[in-house]
Write a protein that holds these residues in place. Structure first.
Motif, short mmCIF file in Angstrom:
data_model
loop_
_atom_site.label_atom_id
_atom_site.label_comp_id
_atom_site.label_asym_id
_atom_site.label_seq_id
_atom_site.Cartn_x
_atom_site.Cartn_y
_atom_site.Cartn_z
N GLN A 240 0.77 -1.27 -0.12
CA GLN A 240 0.11 0.00 -0.17
C GLN A 240 0.69 1.33 0.00
O GLN A 240 0.56 2.29 -0.57
N ALA A 241 1.72 1.20 0.50
CA ALA A 241 2.72 2.46 0.69
C ALA A 241 3.48 2.61 -0.48
O ALA A 241 3.64 3.87 -0.97
N ALA A 242 3.83 1.77 -1.20
CA ALA A 242 4.42 1.71 -2.75
C ALA A 242 3.30 2.42 -3.37
O ALA A 242 3.59 3.09 -4.47
N ILE A 243 2.02 2.29 -3.49
CA ILE A 243 1.05 2.85 -4.57
C ILE A 243 0.99 4.30 -4.00
O ILE A 243 0.95 5.18 -5.01
N PHE A 244 0.99 4.72 -2.73
CA PHE A 244 0.78 6.17 -2.41
C PHE A 244 2.14 6.74 -2.69
O PHE A 244 2.13 7.92 -3.09
N LEU A 245 3.22 6.21 -2.62
CA LEU A 245 4.38 6.88 -2.85
C LEU A 245 4.83 6.90 -4.54
O LEU A 245 5.68 7.78 -4.81
N SER A 246 4.04 6.08 -5.09
CA SER A 246 4.07 6.26 -6.73
C SER A 246 3.56 7.63 -6.98
O SER A 246 3.75 8.05 -8.25
N SER A 247 2.69 8.12 -6.32
CA SER A 247 2.37 9.71 -6.62
C SER A 247 3.35 10.61 -6.78
O SER A 247 3.30 11.59 -7.47
N GLU A 248 4.58 10.40 -6.74
CA GLU A 248 5.87 11.36 -6.85
C GLU A 248 5.96 11.60 -8.34
O GLU A 248 6.12 12.66 -8.66
N ALA A 249 5.47 10.53 -9.21
CA ALA A 249 5.45 10.75 -10.65
C ALA A 249 4.43 11.79 -11.13
O ALA A 249 4.85 12.79 -12.12
N LEU A 250 3.34 11.92 -10.45
CA LEU A 250 2.30 12.72 -10.56
C LEU A 250 2.84 14.13 -10.26
O LEU A 250 2.74 15.17 -10.96
N PHE A 251 3.51 14.39 -9.15
CA PHE A 251 3.86 15.54 -8.41
C PHE A 251 4.90 16.15 -9.30
O PHE A 251 5.25 17.35 -9.52
N ALA A 252 5.76 15.04 -9.77
CA ALA A 252 6.88 15.57 -10.48
C ALA A 252 6.56 16.21 -11.84
O ALA A 252 7.10 17.12 -12.15
N ALA A 253 5.53 15.54 -12.64
CA ALA A 253 5.19 16.34 -13.61
C ALA A 253 4.46 17.69 -13.07
O ALA A 253 4.45 18.77 -14.26
N LEU A 254 3.79 17.75 -12.19
CA LEU A 254 3.21 19.03 -11.76
C LEU A 254 4.30 20.23 -11.58
O LEU A 254 4.07 21.16 -12.17
N PHE A 255 5.27 19.81 -10.75
CA PHE A 255 6.24 20.84 -10.46
C PHE A 255 7.16 20.95 -11.55
O PHE A 255 7.80 22.29 -11.94
N GLY A 256 7.19 20.20 -12.82
CA GLY A 256 7.88 20.54 -13.83
C GLY A 256 7.19 21.47 -14.69
O GLY A 256 7.73 22.20 -15.49
N VAL A 257 5.68 21.27 -14.58
CA VAL A 257 4.83 22.48 -15.32
C VAL A 257 5.08 23.83 -14.83
O VAL A 257 5.41 24.74 -15.20
N LEU A 258 5.01 23.81 -13.30
CA LEU A 258 5.19 24.99 -12.52
C LEU A 258 6.52 25.67 -12.62
O LEU A 258 6.76 26.79 -12.63
N LEU A 259 7.51 24.75 -12.46
CA LEU A 259 8.96 25.28 -12.22
C LEU A 259 9.82 25.48 -13.43
O LEU A 259 10.76 26.23 -13.64
N LEU A 260 9.49 24.46 -14.41
CA LEU A 260 10.61 24.16 -15.81
C LEU A 260 9.67 24.68 -16.91
O LEU A 260 10.22 24.45 -17.91
N GLY A 261 8.38 24.98 -16.67
CA GLY A 261 7.65 25.37 -17.96
C GLY A 261 7.33 24.12 -18.76
O GLY A 261 6.92 24.36 -19.85
N GLU A 262 7.23 22.89 -18.34
CA GLU A 262 7.08 21.83 -19.21
C GLU A 262 5.46 21.74 -19.29
O GLU A 262 4.76 22.24 -18.67
N THR A 263 5.15 20.93 -20.33
CA THR A 263 3.91 20.65 -20.45
C THR A 263 3.28 19.32 -20.35
O THR A 263 3.98 18.27 -20.20
N ILE A 264 2.00 18.86 -19.84
CA ILE A 264 1.62 17.61 -19.52
C ILE A 264 0.53 17.40 -20.84
O ILE A 264 -0.34 18.14 -21.10
N THR A 265 0.84 16.19 -21.54
CA THR A 265 0.13 15.78 -22.55
C THR A 265 -1.32 15.37 -22.31
O THR A 265 -1.43 15.22 -21.02
N PRO A 266 -2.38 15.16 -23.10
CA PRO A 266 -3.65 14.84 -22.49
C PRO A 266 -3.60 13.36 -22.29
O PRO A 266 -4.26 13.16 -20.98
N VAL A 267 -2.59 12.66 -22.70
CA VAL A 267 -2.61 11.33 -22.16
C VAL A 267 -1.75 11.10 -21.02
O VAL A 267 -2.31 10.26 -20.15
N GLY A 268 -1.10 12.32 -20.57
CA GLY A 268 -0.45 12.29 -19.25
C GLY A 268 -1.52 12.67 -18.27
O GLY A 268 -1.52 12.31 -16.93
N TYR A 269 -2.53 13.58 -18.65
CA TYR A 269 -3.83 13.68 -17.78
C TYR A 269 -4.50 12.57 -17.53
O TYR A 269 -4.94 12.34 -16.09
#
Length: 300
Positions: A240-269
């Motif tokens: 169960q811990a592994a499932i919740f910790l896997s959210s780091e990929a989601l937050f990495a994408a979010l902070f990539g958008v906010l801090l590095l100007g990256e974009t999330i594709t529709p399939v990414g959403y």
């Protein structure tokens, strides 16, 4: 702490690690991977030290025999994951690294069954596959040809899975999560600095160039996030811990958008939604099935 509170701690760790991915990927513009690992975990050790001392004063029972040896094993697993991930980032893309690191979500329940002979709740298996699929979609739904860095990142995912499994074993058994955290950080700091001193050059300019990343990774990504992980895993299972910790990929994408100007594709959403679905399944299905069993037993 309830299981829901523990899982929120793990979700918080995932958010910190997601933001730390930005620091981790940019730090090597100024400093070598081993020095980055050694210095960040040296700072993390200092963060955990006063908490470990306070925990010792408040401990109702003495430290179990062989506890420190077991904590060192956790630290070696953590160091293996940190090194392979950091070196992997030198020769692989952020997309591939994010997906391949997330494979620990699948590795944890497999290793739990193989080595511990523990049967997890049935929802863990589809949830783990959902989380891995969500990370794949979040990375764009496509992987380029595997490189040496990709292979290192797969090994990194195995090390993370071992670390999660060992924390799940030793954190509840000892009741000393802060000491465990400090010990694993110290192992990584010593191993990283010793190897860096042998194989990598260092200068004050390099440290100054990567200082913001080192401080963030040391205080937050290494110190606070891993402490939250160890505390949270005392009240939930490693799968169960592994499932919740896997959210780091989601937050990495979010902070990539906010801090590095990256974009999330529709399939990414779509991938974001799949990851949250996996997390909700792990949280809700066991509770619902438990209530149904209790209701059935009450009816009898």
């Amino acid at each position: 702490m309830t299981r829901i509170q523990a899982n929120l701690f793990l979700l918080f760790s995932g958010a910190i690690w997601g933001a730390g991915f930005v620091a981790q990927s940019t730090a090597m513009d100024a400093i070598g991977p081993l020095w980055f690992i050694g210095l960040r975990f040296a700072i993390a050790t200092l963060v955990a030290l006063p908490l470990a001392l306070l925990e010792k004063k408040q401990a109702a029972t003495p430290l179990p025999r062989n506890a420190m040896r077991n904590f060192v094993f956790v630290g070696l697993a953590l160091f293996g994951g940190a090194v392979t991930q950091q070196y992997g980032l030198l020769t692989t893309t952020v997309t591939n690294s994010g997906f391949l690191t997330g494979l620990y979500v699948v590795f944890v329940p497999v290793l739990t069954v193989v080595f511990l002979r523990r049967r997890p709740h049935w929802v863990i298996w589809p949830a783990a596959l959902l989380a891995a699929f969500g990370i794949f979609l979040l990375s764009g739904g496509a992987l380029s040809a595997l490189t040496g860095g990709d292979m290192l990142t797969i090994v990194c995912a195995l090390f993370w899975a071992v670390q999660l499994m060992l924390v799940g074993l030793f954190a509840p058994a000892t009741g000393r999560p802060m000491l465990l955290s400090m010990t694993q950080f110290a192992v990584c700091a010593v191993a990283g600095c010793v190897l860096a001193g042998l194989f990598e050059p260092l200068s004050l300019d390099a440290i100054n160039g990567a200082l913001p990343q080192i401080l963030y990774a040391g205080i937050f990504s290494s110190g606070i996030a891993f402490i939250c992980q160890v505390v949270g895993q005392r009240y939930t299972t490693a799968p169960q811990a592994a499932i919740f910790l896997s959210s780091e990929a989601l937050f990495a994408a979010l902070f990539g958008v906010l801090l590095l100007g990256e974009t999330i594709t529709p399939v990414g959403y779509v991938g974001c939604a799949v990851i949250f679905l996996a997390m909700l399944a792990v949280e809700l299905v066991p509770e619902l099935t438990k209530k149904r069993r209790e209701a059935a037993q009450a009816a009898v």
